[in-house]
Design a protein around this motif. Sequence first.
Motif, PDB file in Angstrom:
ATOM      1  N   LYS A 282       0.817  -1.213   0.000  1.00 48.54           N
ATOM      2  CA  LYS A 282       0.000   0.000   0.000  1.00 48.54           C
ATOM      3  C   LYS A 282       0.854   1.268   0.000  1.00 48.54           C
ATOM      4  O   LYS A 282       0.320   2.380  -0.108  1.00 48.54           O
ATOM      5  CB  LYS A 282      -0.928  -0.005   1.217  1.00 48.54           C
ATOM      6  N   PRO A 284       3.206   3.889  -1.753  1.00 50.83           N
ATOM      7  CA  PRO A 284       3.427   4.306  -3.147  1.00 50.83           C
ATOM      8  C   PRO A 284       4.822   3.912  -3.643  1.00 50.83           C
ATOM      9  O   PRO A 284       5.824   4.152  -2.972  1.00 50.83           O
ATOM     10  CB  PRO A 284       3.291   5.832  -3.079  1.00 50.83           C
ATOM     11  N   GLY A 285       4.876   3.274  -4.800  1.00 56.91           N
ATOM     12  CA  GLY A 285       6.137   2.918  -5.442  1.00 56.91           C
ATOM     13  C   GLY A 285       6.714   1.582  -5.020  1.00 56.91           C
ATOM     14  O   GLY A 285       7.678   1.091  -5.633  1.00 56.91           O
ATOM     15  N   SER A 298       7.339   9.060   4.749  1.00 57.25           N
ATOM     16  CA  SER A 298       6.982   9.947   3.642  1.00 57.25           C
ATOM     17  C   SER A 298       8.196  10.751   3.192  1.00 57.25           C
ATOM     18  O   SER A 298       9.041  11.133   3.997  1.00 57.25           O
ATOM     19  CB  SER A 298       5.864  10.913   4.066  1.00 57.25           C
ATOM     20  N   GLY A 303       8.803   4.121  -0.323  1.00 51.10           N
ATOM     21  CA  GLY A 303       8.520   3.025  -1.245  1.00 51.10           C
ATOM     22  C   GLY A 303       9.759   2.403  -1.863  1.00 51.10           C
ATOM     23  O   GLY A 303       9.675   1.333  -2.466  1.00 51.10           O
TER      24      GLY A 303
END
Length: 405
Positions: A282, A284-285, A298, A303
């Motif tokens: 889940k 991103p990337g 973040s 990711g």
Amino acid sequence: MNLSLRRVKSSNGERLIVLVDELGMPLFYPALYVTVHMRGRSLALNTIQSALSALKAMYAWQRYYNIDVESRFSSGELLLSHEIHSLRDFMQKPLADEDGGSVVSISRRVRTVSKGNQYARMSVIADYLGFLADQNLPASISSHDGVERMVSQIKANRPKTSNKSNVSREDKYLDDTVLDTLEITLRPGSANNPVREYAVQVRNALMFAILRITGLRRGELLNLKVEDIDFGMNTMQVVRRPDSKGDARAYQPVVKTRERVFPLIPELADQIYNYVVRLRNKVPGAKKHGYLFITHKSGGSQGLPLSNAGFGKFMGMLKNIVEGNRDIHAHALRHHWNYSFSKTCEIQGITPQREEKIRSYLMGWSETSGTAATYNRRHTKELASKAVLELQYKHLDKALKGGAL
């Protein structure tokens, strides 16, 4: 001239490391030396890095004594004995990186590197200066014997090293109570967990569990991909992926040993599966590369595969969980696995010969490398100590009954 080492990733995925000046330009002869003498032999990137670190120290010596070996060799002059002695003494000193690593000097503190480090530096420098002399000496000067004498003299000035420092490797292991405490603290949801984000808690607990259960190296752990886990068969495969294009890390973690397969208990395989499906995928990337352990925080690296620096931060955190214990690191867990494996083999009655073969496979070593025998010696020493104590107790008991004591 301020020098630094820089890792780069080529378009075909190959990882390179170069010695560059303050403008970021690679130094010609060190680059040529690495290309001709090291990469041609398929030496590991870390080996090349160590060699270039030695050359960086050599350039610091040149700057300190105002010596330009390239110009000297071009004019047909080789190093003199007193200069080789100064090189020897200078190689005892640690390099100190200043200004964020852009400037390299020798630390002014009265500290010295280990004899092994000094020996390795001078070995590289001797080989490099022999190469440099062959490249730069005028063709009109026949000084092959002179170059050999210079190289031999540099090597003769290396410190004498002792094997005694390596004697205790098989005796290194951690206290299981310390590891149990770490495992409890790292459990997701634990009140004492030093990490607050749940996904990172799960990732960290899994990394620690895999290191403890399998004895994987740091590079092998960070090289794991989701596809290496067979959730149907409950197995984990260690796969070699040198110069992987899909790995964005310039400092690519690599598998140094042989490929192999570990069986996993169903509970651990389920924990890995839940991490992948519910948390990792889940981010991103994360699905773009397939590497199992990723950065969750973040930002620009979210990711991406977990970096060596990120893993180092995790291991550093472990040292602060158990007060007074500074011996926690990835390789210490590998040593501890070998200790625990010996105890298991002893309980199961596995012969030392069979133990050595199994250990070699699980650690990824060649059966003829002799590395497994190092840990088997620990097993033998323990059994020998046990036997000696039993003999002493037997003698003491006999002496007491006979009234001799």
